[in-house]
Every structure is written in C-alpha cells, then in structure tokens.
Design an enzyme around this catalytic site. Structure first.
Site, PDB file in Angstrom:
ATOM      1  N   ASN A   1     -11.708   0.845 -14.501  1.00  0.00           N
ATOM      2  CA  ASN A   1     -12.674   0.653 -13.411  1.00  0.00           C
ATOM      3  C   ASN A   1     -12.031   0.504 -12.038  1.00  0.00           C
ATOM      4  O   ASN A   1     -12.696   0.655 -11.018  1.00  0.00           O
ATOM      5  CB  ASN A   1     -13.547  -0.575 -13.699  1.00  0.00           C
ATOM      6  CG  ASN A   1     -12.720  -1.827 -13.923  1.00  0.00           C
ATOM      7  OD1 ASN A   1     -11.939  -1.899 -14.867  1.00  0.00           O
ATOM      8  ND2 ASN A   1     -12.878  -2.809 -13.057  1.00  0.00           N
TER       9      ASN A   1
ATOM     10  N   GLN B   1     -17.421   3.018 -17.364  1.00  0.00           N
ATOM     11  CA  GLN B   1     -17.131   3.913 -16.236  1.00  0.00           C
ATOM     12  C   GLN B   1     -17.018   5.373 -16.676  1.00  0.00           C
ATOM     13  O   GLN B   1     -16.773   6.248 -15.841  1.00  0.00           O
ATOM     14  CB  GLN B   1     -15.838   3.484 -15.537  1.00  0.00           C
ATOM     15  CG  GLN B   1     -15.898   2.125 -14.867  1.00  0.00           C
ATOM     16  CD  GLN B   1     -16.843   2.074 -13.677  1.00  0.00           C
ATOM     17  OE1 GLN B   1     -17.263   3.102 -13.140  1.00  0.00           O
ATOM     18  NE2 GLN B   1     -17.184   0.873 -13.250  1.00  0.00           N
TER      19      GLN B   1
ATOM     20  N   SER C   1     -23.336   0.762 -19.780  1.00  0.00           N
ATOM     21  CA  SER C   1     -24.183   0.001 -18.854  1.00  0.00           C
ATOM     22  C   SER C   1     -25.069   0.951 -18.057  1.00  0.00           C
ATOM     23  O   SER C   1     -24.611   1.986 -17.571  1.00  0.00           O
ATOM     24  CB  SER C   1     -23.310  -0.815 -17.895  1.00  0.00           C
ATOM     25  OG  SER C   1     -24.106  -1.505 -16.966  1.00  0.00           O
TER      26      SER C   1
ATOM     27  N   CYS D   1     -17.283  -7.014 -10.618  1.00  0.00           N
ATOM     28  CA  CYS D   1     -17.845  -7.819 -11.713  1.00  0.00           C
ATOM     29  C   CYS D   1     -17.093  -9.111 -11.970  1.00  0.00           C
ATOM     30  O   CYS D   1     -17.461  -9.875 -12.839  1.00  0.00           O
ATOM     31  CB  CYS D   1     -17.879  -6.984 -12.986  1.00  0.00           C
ATOM     32  SG  CYS D   1     -18.696  -5.396 -12.754  1.00  0.00           S
TER      33      CYS D   1
END
Length: 384
Positions: A150, A180, A200, A326
């Site tokens: 990420n 990702q 996600s 995050c």
C-alpha cells in the site's frame, strides 16, 4: 483546481453505487433475515452481490463472506485461521511490510503463543523468495502476504509463493491481502493457490464500511463474531445491505473497464514521473514504473519533510498522502520503507501519490507545475 491523488486511502463512489445505496436505504430497506417480502427483497441484493464477486474471482458464491471492510477481513483470516488450525502446528509466516491490519493481528497471535517469522524484502519492497523457502516447515499453518504494497506499490509474486508453500508446507493456509490489488489485477484464487483473500469496497469506488473475505471451501476458519448465525454462522450480525449492494455494483463496474482503467493509470504515473525527473533530487521508490502497481507512485523529495510538502500541496488544492491513511493520524516512521533499507532522511521525505481512472492529465500537469514552484522554496526554507 482540486486534485485528488490519494485514491489508495479511499475513492469517490461511482454514481451507480450511490444510486443503489440510496435505494437500499430508502426503498428496499428490509432486513435480509426477515421472512416477509421486504426481507426477501433485501436478501436478493446480498445474493446478487455475492454472485457478482464470485463471477469476477471465478469462485463459488458460498465462498464469499461479507465483512465491515479490509481490516475485519484480515483479522478474521489470520485469527480465525490460526485458531482453527492450531492442532496442526504453531508457526505463522508473514512479511516485514504488511499493513497494520495484518501486522497487528499477527502480533496478537504471537502473544497467544504462536511462533511468527517475518520475511525480509529487497530494496524494491518485494518479498525474498529464498527467505520464504528457508523458513517453511511442516508445522507452518498460515502464511500471509499482501498482493500489492500500500505504500510503494510493490507487487508480490503470489503464485510462486503459493507454489512453494504447497511443496514444503501443504497444510498451511495461504492468505493474501488484496486490498490494493482488487480492481487493478485479475485475481483467480483457485488458479493462484490462494485460500483466503481480503478485499475492501472503498478502494474500488464502493461504500466505506464493507468488504469481503474469500474463504476456500477447503479452508478451516473459526468465526470471530457470534450471535444470530448470519452468513452460515461465519459472521453474525445483520447484513449491511446498502454497503454489500454498493460493493457488488462497484466491482462489476471496475472490472468491466479493467484494461482501459489500468492503462490510463500507468500512463498518468509515467507522465508524472517524467515531469518530476526535471526537478533535482526527487527519487522514485519501489519497482520500475510498469512493474509496480498502476495506481501507486512513491517519491522522496529530498530536503523536504513529507508533512511539510503534503500541507503545502493541500494549500493549492492537491491531496496526497505521507504514508498509509489507515494507521491513525499519528505519524510513525514507515516500517515498510525501513525494511526496504531506506535511510532515515529519505523516509522522512517520502510521499505517496495514488491514482484512479477518474484522474486526468490536466490534474497531473497542475500537480507538476505546483511542484516546480514550491519544492525549491521549501528546500530553501528547510535549510534555515
């Protein structure tokens, strides 16, 4: 002009996603566990989304488990996988560059008595396969490796990792954090030898607060949320119908145009890298531009602290990241960049640009123009 180059943190919802979310909140708002017509209508959205995702991954609908997002998917895969398989062994393998949604549950498991091995990476951020080969054991029960890093966009050799696991630790579950990677690569878990895959929604123009975990029908997982027995008892709680419906629509839309989207992001990445090369002492991090993920460009603007650059760009309407969004608002030195062997001054000067197919060349040119103006000024200021 507003330029949003922080799409790895979150993306704008597609209009089609917004429409189905509103509809399932205001019209078809039933509880999918209810047995009347309103419940049946709501349940159809959940089933349709599972079918859409199963088609994209070439898996069975029953192997799709909806969650509240990537973090829950990772936690369920790791803690649920380790707890369900601890009679077979005690050894877990992961990498030194995982997202906190993986590294923190792994640390928790270590505190519970599991033995953990952390694999090193090379200077591009790619896991070292010989190191994996050396630590795989008969009592290895779980291996967790991200698909795309990420922070720097490094792409891991997932299929080769799976092959080596099968050869030396055939009982081990292979978990891949694809948060990702989904929507940027064609991912087929069965063909690639992946047992557990985390995704996600809000990274692919879907709603926040929803995601899913692919669980191979052969994988043993211990549920972590108990209650009403929804989703075959694997995750209790009322299904987030608006989120699940939006996720399905987003996935369908992003994969419908995948090749064009990816090529557009690579072209934008190359255009920006070429422009930044005109500014002295800016370093590109990670893999070569076309080898790394299409949406992520990590750069180090030497002599300028990342937070200073971030806020200077923000004043001009440009939004980028100084690392993973995050891991909370408190900035800590990046463990990923340190694992890549990056010196401290370079780590402190590193920022991430992350694109979506909605970004334009005009936005890229504006960013480059602003960088040419502010970087020399910020460097002069920092020397005082």
């Amino acid at each position: 002009m507003e330029v949003y180059f922080d799409n790895s943190a979150t993306t704008r919802c597609y209009d089609s996603v917004k429409d189905i979310v509103i509809r399932t909140m205001t019209e078809d708002f039933g509880n999918p566990s209810a047995m009347h017509l309103k419940g049946v209508e709501a349940e159809k959205y959940v089933k349709d989304s599972a079918a859409q995702l199963a088609r994209i991954l070439k898996v069975q609908e029953k192997e799709i488990l909806f969650t509240s997002g990537g973090t829950e998917s990772d936690n369920l895969a790791l803690i649920g996988g380790a707890m369900a398989n601890k009679r077979s062994g005690n050894h877990i393998i992961t990498t030194a560059v995982e997202h906190p949604a993986v590294s923190q549950p792994v640390m928790f498991l270590q505190e519970q008595g599991f033995e953990v091995t952390y694999l090193p990476v090379d200077s591009r951020g790619v896991v070292k396969l010989d190191a994996l080969e050396a630590v795989l054991r008969p009592d290895t029960i779980l291996v967790s490796v991200m698909f795309v890093n990420n922070e720097v966009g490094a792409v891991m050799p997932v299929e080769e990792i799976s092959r080596r696991i099968r050869e030396k630790s055939p009982k081990a579950l292979f978990h891949v954090d694809a948060i990702q990677a989904f929507g940027k690569y064609r991912i087929y878990p069965k063909k690639m030898g992946i047992d557990l895959l985390s995704v996600s929604s809000h990274k692919i123009h879907g709603p926040k607060g929803v995601g899913f975990l692919y669980i191979s029908e052969k994988a043993k997982i211990q549920p972590q949320i108990l209650g009403g027995g929804q989703q075959s008892g694997m995750r209790s709680g009322t299904d987030n119908v608006p989120g699940i419906a939006g996720l399905g629509v987003a996935a369908e839309e992003i994969y419908r145009n995948l090749d064009a989207n990816v090529e557009k992001m690579y072209c934008l990445k190359e255009h920006i890298a070429k422009g930044l090369a005109k500014i002295p002492d800016i370093r590109m991090n990670g893999m070569d531009l076309r080898e790394g993920a299409p949406q992520i460009l990590s750069i180090s603007v030497m002599g300028v602290r990342s937070e200073v650059l971030l806020h200077s760009l923000e004043e001009r309407g440009i939004f980028i990241s100084a690392g993973s969004a995050c891991s909370s608002h408190k900035r800590k030195p990046s463990s990923t960049l340190a694992a890549m062997g990056m010196p401290k001054d370079q780590i402190e000067s590193t920022v991430r640009l992350s694109f979506s197919e909605e970004n334009t060349v005009e936005e890229a040119d504006y960013f480059l123009q602003v960088m040419e103006e502010i970087v020399p000024m910020l460097r002069r200021y920092s020397r005082r």
